[in-house]
Design a protein around this motif. Structure first.
Motif, PDB file in Angstrom:
ATOM      1  N   ALA A 173      11.799   1.546   7.927  1.00  0.00           N
ATOM      2  CA  ALA A 173      11.348   0.594   8.946  1.00  0.00           C
ATOM      3  C   ALA A 173      10.277   1.225   9.824  1.00  0.00           C
ATOM      4  O   ALA A 173       9.370   0.541  10.302  1.00  0.00           O
ATOM      5  N   HIS A 202       6.912   0.727   8.261  1.00  0.00           N
ATOM      6  CA  HIS A 202       6.448  -0.629   8.549  1.00  0.00           C
ATOM      7  C   HIS A 202       5.849  -0.696   9.947  1.00  0.00           C
ATOM      8  O   HIS A 202       4.755  -1.227  10.152  1.00  0.00           O
ATOM      9  N   SER A 252       2.544   1.210  10.303  1.00  0.00           N
ATOM     10  CA  SER A 252       1.449   0.455   9.686  1.00  0.00           C
ATOM     11  C   SER A 252       0.981  -0.669  10.598  1.00  0.00           C
ATOM     12  O   SER A 252      -0.226  -0.938  10.709  1.00  0.00           O
ATOM     13  N   GLY A 307       8.118   2.683   2.970  1.00  0.00           N
ATOM     14  CA  GLY A 307       7.982   1.540   3.863  1.00  0.00           C
ATOM     15  C   GLY A 307       8.198   0.198   3.188  1.00  0.00           C
ATOM     16  O   GLY A 307       8.190   0.071   1.960  1.00  0.00           O
ATOM     17  N   VAL A 308       8.381  -0.813   4.029  1.00  0.00           N
ATOM     18  CA  VAL A 308       8.452  -2.216   3.605  1.00  0.00           C
ATOM     19  C   VAL A 308       7.292  -2.943   4.280  1.00  0.00           C
ATOM     20  O   VAL A 308       7.219  -2.994   5.506  1.00  0.00           O
ATOM     21  N   TYR A 309       6.388  -3.479   3.494  1.00  0.00           N
ATOM     22  CA  TYR A 309       5.150  -4.049   4.024  1.00  0.00           C
ATOM     23  C   TYR A 309       5.071  -5.567   3.855  1.00  0.00           C
ATOM     24  O   TYR A 309       4.217  -6.203   4.461  1.00  0.00           O
ATOM     25  N   ASP A 310       5.943  -6.115   3.033  1.00  0.00           N
ATOM     26  CA  ASP A 310       6.121  -7.564   2.898  1.00  0.00           C
ATOM     27  C   ASP A 310       7.589  -7.833   3.173  1.00  0.00           C
ATOM     28  O   ASP A 310       8.468  -7.422   2.405  1.00  0.00           O
ATOM     29  N   LEU A 311       7.877  -8.510   4.278  1.00  0.00           N
ATOM     30  CA  LEU A 311       9.264  -8.698   4.690  1.00  0.00           C
ATOM     31  C   LEU A 311       9.946  -9.871   3.995  1.00  0.00           C
ATOM     32  O   LEU A 311      11.157 -10.053   4.151  1.00  0.00           O
ATOM     33  N   SER A 341       4.486  -8.879   8.603  1.00  0.00           N
ATOM     34  CA  SER A 341       4.274  -8.196   7.321  1.00  0.00           C
ATOM     35  C   SER A 341       2.893  -7.559   7.294  1.00  0.00           C
ATOM     36  O   SER A 341       1.878  -8.261   7.190  1.00  0.00           O
ATOM     37  N   PRO A 342       2.798  -6.234   7.371  1.00  0.00           N
ATOM     38  CA  PRO A 342       1.476  -5.591   7.383  1.00  0.00           C
ATOM     39  C   PRO A 342       0.612  -5.940   6.178  1.00  0.00           C
ATOM     40  O   PRO A 342      -0.616  -5.970   6.291  1.00  0.00           O
ATOM     41  N   GLN A 349       6.776  -2.079  -3.101  1.00  0.00           N
ATOM     42  CA  GLN A 349       6.259  -2.190  -1.735  1.00  0.00           C
ATOM     43  C   GLN A 349       5.210  -1.106  -1.466  1.00  0.00           C
ATOM     44  O   GLN A 349       4.198  -1.362  -0.800  1.00  0.00           O
ATOM     45  N   ILE A 378       0.935  -2.071  -0.476  1.00  0.00           N
ATOM     46  CA  ILE A 378       0.068  -1.843   0.684  1.00  0.00           C
ATOM     47  C   ILE A 378      -1.305  -1.343   0.242  1.00  0.00           C
ATOM     48  O   ILE A 378      -2.319  -1.665   0.861  1.00  0.00           O
TER      49      ILE A 378
END
Length: 289
Positions: free
Chosen positions: A147, A150, A153, A180-184, A208-209, A234, A238
């Motif tokens: 997190a 995320h 970013s 990381g998680v960039y699309d939630l 969502s970055p 993920q 990015i």
């Protein structure tokens, strides 16, 4: 992506369930972090805002004008604490960096929208006060895990002049984004998370970055080779979203899972540690680079 079941999303994203010794690893972090705080020069629980969680720990540099590493902890925006991450500080202060580890409020006590705004204020504090602790405010690098990656970013995309006129246009000089998680959007389908995060379509879009315009400062995106296929996806996402210019490093770290990848970060010989050093522009560089 083919339609998957809620159980599949839980299996892909529930890292504590995926890693059999995750509880032992988290306990080791806590014990090692306590030792670092006891043995290192540090200032704990410095306020950067008014809320109880708006506190940060500072590990000053003995070297003047040192680069500043700001570490943003993970925990799926709903668990863990800055005190769990102190163990990372000594590896970098020993090499001439200043380290700052901020806390933030956790879900469900706050909504996810609140957390990045808190960390914007933490970074503004770093800019204004780093020099008091040996740091160079012009050399601020973010390292985030899970997190935290995320959130780091998102911070890289901040319009700092809109936050306050005394802040520079480019406060962040680089980001090391770890696991990381960039699309939630997939997290809405994971029952073990959704009760606390309460994501909807609008919040996914806002937070969502991968849906943001590409920032200017570089992002090094890494993930453990032993992590789930979704976390590896993920990590690739990015780079696909922001391009190779912004994301020149997009790698899997051999032998690492979602948790022990931070041991690689703490290890001066680790690939992720070396990538952090590169972003910090520390004077000594390993031949591994």
């Amino acid at each position: 992506m083919p339609r998957q079941s809620p159980a599949w999303f839980d299996q892909q994203y529930n890292n504590r369930a995926r890693v059999a010794d995750s509880a032992d690893i988290l306990g080791r972090w806590a014990r090692a972090s306590q030792l670092v705080r006891e043995r290192s020069r540090c200032l704990l629980d410095v306020a950067y805002g008014e809320a109880a969680a708006e506190r940060l720990d500072v590990f000053p540099s003995d070297v003047p004008n040192a680069p500043v590493l700001v570490f943003v902890h993970g925990g799926y925006w709903r668990s863990l604490d800055k005190s769990d991450s102190s163990f990372l500080a000594s590896s970098f202060t020993d090499e001439g960096a200043m380290v700052v580890i901020p806390n933030y409020s956790l879900c469900p006590d706050v909504g996810m929208d609140r957390i990045p705004l808190q960390l914007v204020q933490a970074l503004a504090w770093v800019w204004r006060h780093a020099a008091e602790y040996g740091g160079d405010p012009m050399r601020v690098v973010l390292v985030g895990h899970s997190a935290g990656a995320h959130l780091a970013s998102m911070l890289n995309c901040c319009d700092w002049k809109a936050v306050a006129p005394d802040l520079p246009h480019h406060l962040v000089k680089g980001v090391l984004a770890i696991s990381g998680v960039y699309d939630l959007a997939p997290l809405r389908q994971a029952p073990f998370l959704q009760a606390d995060l309460r994501l909807d379509a609008d919040s996914v879009r806002r937070l969502s970055p991968a849906q943001f315009p590409a920032p200017e400062a570089p992002v090094y995106a890494i993930v453990g080779a032993q992590e789930s296929e979704e976390f590896k996806r993920q990590n690739r996402l990015i780079r696909q979203a922001w391009g190779r210019r912004v994301v020149p490093i997009c790698e899997e770290i051999k032998g690492c899972n979602h948790f022990d990848i931070l041991h690689d970060l703490a290890d001066p010989a680790g690939r992720s540690h070396q990538l952090a050093r590169r972003l910090l522009d520390l004077r000594w560089y390993s031949a591994l680079l």
